[in-house]
Design an enzyme around this catalytic site. Structure first.
Site, PDB file in Angstrom:
ATOM      1  N   SER A   1       1.080 111.756  58.427  1.00 33.96           N
ATOM      2  CA  SER A   1       1.073 112.014  56.987  1.00 33.96           C
ATOM      3  C   SER A   1       0.412 113.365  56.751  1.00 33.96           C
ATOM      4  O   SER A   1      -0.313 113.874  57.620  1.00 33.96           O
ATOM      5  CB  SER A   1       0.253 110.923  56.279  1.00 33.96           C
TER       6      SER A   1
ATOM      7  N   TYR B   1      -7.533 105.555  55.433  1.00 28.72           N
ATOM      8  CA  TYR B   1      -6.109 105.885  55.642  1.00 28.72           C
ATOM      9  C   TYR B   1      -5.985 107.224  56.359  1.00 28.72           C
ATOM     10  O   TYR B   1      -5.249 107.355  57.344  1.00 28.72           O
ATOM     11  CB  TYR B   1      -5.386 105.917  54.288  1.00 28.72           C
TER      12      TYR B   1
HETATM   13  P1  NDP Z   1       6.849 101.246  52.581  1.00 31.34           P
HETATM   14  O1  NDP Z   1       5.732 100.450  52.033  1.00 31.34           O
HETATM   15  O2  NDP Z   1       8.131 101.309  51.838  1.00 31.34           O
HETATM   16  O3  NDP Z   1       7.175 100.799  54.071  1.00 31.34           O
HETATM   17  C1  NDP Z   1       6.181 100.365  54.956  1.00 31.34           C
HETATM   18  C2  NDP Z   1       6.850  99.578  56.054  1.00 31.34           C
HETATM   19  O4  NDP Z   1       5.846  99.156  56.998  1.00 31.34           O
HETATM   20  C3  NDP Z   1       7.540  98.324  55.545  1.00 31.34           C
HETATM   21  O5  NDP Z   1       8.797  98.188  56.174  1.00 31.34           O
HETATM   22  C4  NDP Z   1       6.606  97.204  55.978  1.00 31.34           C
HETATM   23  O6  NDP Z   1       7.370  96.051  56.289  1.00 31.34           O
HETATM   24  C5  NDP Z   1       6.047  97.795  57.253  1.00 31.34           C
HETATM   25  N1  NDP Z   1       4.794  97.142  57.642  1.00 31.34           N
HETATM   26  C6  NDP Z   1       3.598  97.143  57.012  1.00 31.34           C
HETATM   27  N2  NDP Z   1       2.715  96.383  57.674  1.00 31.34           N
HETATM   28  C7  NDP Z   1       3.373  95.893  58.763  1.00 31.34           C
HETATM   29  C8  NDP Z   1       3.026  95.027  59.822  1.00 31.34           C
HETATM   30  N3  NDP Z   1       1.785  94.509  59.936  1.00 31.34           N
HETATM   31  N4  NDP Z   1       3.956  94.727  60.754  1.00 31.34           N
HETATM   32  C9  NDP Z   1       5.202  95.240  60.666  1.00 31.34           C
HETATM   33  N5  NDP Z   1       5.600  96.063  59.683  1.00 31.34           N
HETATM   34  C10 NDP Z   1       4.698  96.381  58.738  1.00 31.34           C
HETATM   35  O7  NDP Z   1       6.241 102.711  52.762  1.00 31.34           O
HETATM   36  P2  NDP Z   1       6.741 104.035  53.523  1.00 31.34           P
HETATM   37  O8  NDP Z   1       8.165 103.958  53.881  1.00 31.34           O
HETATM   38  O9  NDP Z   1       6.277 105.164  52.705  1.00 31.34           O
HETATM   39  O10 NDP Z   1       5.842 103.981  54.832  1.00 31.34           O
HETATM   40  C11 NDP Z   1       6.324 104.290  56.120  1.00 31.34           C
HETATM   41  C12 NDP Z   1       5.306 105.188  56.824  1.00 31.34           C
HETATM   42  O11 NDP Z   1       5.271 106.467  56.184  1.00 31.34           O
HETATM   43  C13 NDP Z   1       3.882 104.653  56.810  1.00 31.34           C
HETATM   44  O12 NDP Z   1       3.303 104.819  58.100  1.00 31.34           O
HETATM   45  C14 NDP Z   1       3.190 105.553  55.797  1.00 31.34           C
HETATM   46  O13 NDP Z   1       1.817 105.658  56.033  1.00 31.34           O
HETATM   47  C15 NDP Z   1       3.922 106.849  56.034  1.00 31.34           C
HETATM   48  N6  NDP Z   1       3.841 107.843  54.970  1.00 31.34           N
HETATM   49  C16 NDP Z   1       4.343 107.605  53.721  1.00 31.34           C
HETATM   50  C17 NDP Z   1       4.216 108.554  52.737  1.00 31.34           C
HETATM   51  C18 NDP Z   1       4.715 108.328  51.353  1.00 31.34           C
HETATM   52  O14 NDP Z   1       4.419 109.150  50.460  1.00 31.34           O
HETATM   53  N7  NDP Z   1       5.484 107.285  51.085  1.00 31.34           N
HETATM   54  C19 NDP Z   1       3.593 109.866  52.994  1.00 31.34           C
HETATM   55  C20 NDP Z   1       3.109 110.017  54.329  1.00 31.34           C
HETATM   56  C21 NDP Z   1       3.230 109.042  55.276  1.00 31.34           C
HETATM   57  P3  NDP Z   1       6.929  94.526  55.991  1.00 31.34           P
HETATM   58  O15 NDP Z   1       5.995  94.562  54.815  1.00 31.34           O
HETATM   59  O16 NDP Z   1       8.240  93.857  55.732  1.00 31.34           O
HETATM   60  O17 NDP Z   1       6.294  94.063  57.269  1.00 31.34           O
END
Ligand code: NDP
Length: 246
Positions: A142, A155
Site C-alpha cells: 500500500s 495497518y
Molecule cells: P476488500 O475489502 O474489497 O477486499 C479484501 C479481501 O480480503 C476480500 O476478498 C476478503 O475476503 C479478503 N480477506 C480479508 N480477510 C481475510 C481472511 N482472513 N482470509 C481470507 N481472505 C480475507 O478490499 P481491497 O480489495 O481494497 O483489499 C485488497 C488488498 O489491497 C488489501 O491487502 C488492502 O490492504 C490493499 N490495499 C487497498 C487499498 C484501497 O484503497 N482499497 C489501498 C492500498 C492497499 P473475505 O472477507 O470474503 O474473506
C-alpha cells in the site's frame, strides 16, 4: 499479455475489490485462477461468471490466518490445474484507529491477516516453485507501506512488513528462477473503506474515497508484472490516483 495465458494463478482475497478485479482480468487473459477467501458465496458467483465467458476458475474457502487453509488451497489448485505459477497475496484488512483507542483485537486481526497470512501463503507455494524452478509471488502492500500517518500505525506497520518480506524473499529466490513483485496502491474503490468503523478514520479517509481509482487499475498493474517475460522481474509498483497528494 500472451505470457499470462496458460498460467495458474492463486489469488487470496478474491471475493471483492482488487482480488476480484484481478481474477476477472487474468482469467480473460487466459490464466486459470484459484480464488481464495472466506465468503464462498461471492467466490462461487465469480467462478460462474468467469466460466460463463469460457475462463478457468475454481473457488477454495480460505481463511489466510489459518496456515492449514493455505496449504489446502495450494493442494486443491495443483490437483485441479497441475501447478501454481503465480501467487497474488492480496487478502487484507484495514481496521484503522488511533493507538490510544486500544483496539487490540483489531491489531491482532490486522497482523494475523496482513502479515501472517502473507507468510503462510508464501510457505504454501515456495517449495513447489523452488522444485519447478519458476514462479512469481506478488504481494499487495500500500502507499501505507511507504508513508506513516497517525491513525494508521498497525495497518501501516503490516504494509511495511509486506514490502520487507517481499524484498528479502526476492534476494533469496533469484537463483531459483522465482520473481517477486510488490504492488502498492493508493486509494482504490473497494469495500475496504466501507469496513471502517472508527468515525475519525472514516472522516480522514472520506476524501480519499472520493478520488479512488477503480480496482481494475490495480489489476492491470498485476497483469503487467505477470505478463512480462520470465527474465524481467517487476519488483515494485506504486500507484496513486493523480489527485492523491499524500
Ligand atoms: P476488500 O475489502 O474489497 O477486499 C479484501 C479481501 O480480503 C476480500 O476478498 C476478503 O475476503 C479478503 N480477506 C480479508 N480477510 C481475510 C481472511 N482472513 N482470509 C481470507 N481472505 C480475507 O478490499 P481491497 O480489495 O481494497 O483489499 C485488497 C488488498 O489491497 C488489501 O491487502 C488492502 O490492504 C490493499 N490495499 C487497498 C487499498 C484501497 O484503497 N482499497 C489501498 C492500498 C492497499 P473475505 O472477507 O470474503 O474473506
Amino acid at each position: 499479455m500472451g505470457i499470462i495465458a496458460g498460467k495458474t494463478v492463486i489469488i487470496t482475497g478474491a471475493s471483492s475489490g482488487i482480488g476480484e478485479a484481478t481474477a476477472i482480468r487474468l482469467a480473460e487473459s487466459g490464466a486459470a485462477v484459484a480464488l481464495a477467501a472466506r465468503r464462498t458465496d461471492r467466490l462461487d458467483t465469480l467462478v460462474a461468471a468467469i466460466e460463463s465467458r469460457g475462463g478457468k476458475a475454481m473457488a477454495v474457502a480460505t481463511d489466510v490466518t489459518r496456515r492449514a487453509d493455505l496449504d489446502a488451497l495450494v493442494t486443491h489448485a495443483v490437483a485441479r490445474f497441475g501447478t501454481v505459477d503465480v501467487l497474488v497475496n492480496n487478502a487484507g484488512i484495514m481496521p484503522l484507529s488511533r493507538l490510544d483507542l486500544l483496539d487490540v483485537d483489531g491489531w491482532d486481526r490486522t497482523i494475523d491477516t496482513n502479515i501472517k497470512g502473507v507468510l503462510y501463503a508464501i510457505a504454501a507455494v515456495l517449495p513447489g516453485m523452488k522444485a519447478q524452478r519458476s514462479g512469481h509471488i506478488i504481494s499487495i502492500s500500500s502507499v501505507a507501506g511507504h508513508r506513516i500517518n497517525g491513525g494508521s500505525a498497525v495497518y501501516a506497520a503490516t504494509k511495511h512488513a509486506v514490502r520487507v518480506i517481499s524484498e528479502a524473499l526476492r534476494q533469496e529466490v533469484t537463483a531459483d528462477g522465482i520473481r517477486t513483485t510488490i504492488i502498492s496502491p493508493g486509494a482504490t474503490q473497494t469495500e475496504l473503506f466501507d469496513k471502517l468503523t472508527d468515525p475519525a478514520a472514516q472522516r480522514r479517509l472520506a476524501s480519499a474515497a472520493e478520488i479512488a481509482l477503480p480496482a481494475d487499475t490495480v489489476a492491470r498493474a498485476i497483469a503487467y508484472a505477470i505478463g512480462e517475460p520470465a527474465e524481467v522481474d517487476i519488483n515494485e509498483i506504486l500507484i496513486r490516483p493523480q489527485a492523491q497528494e499524500s
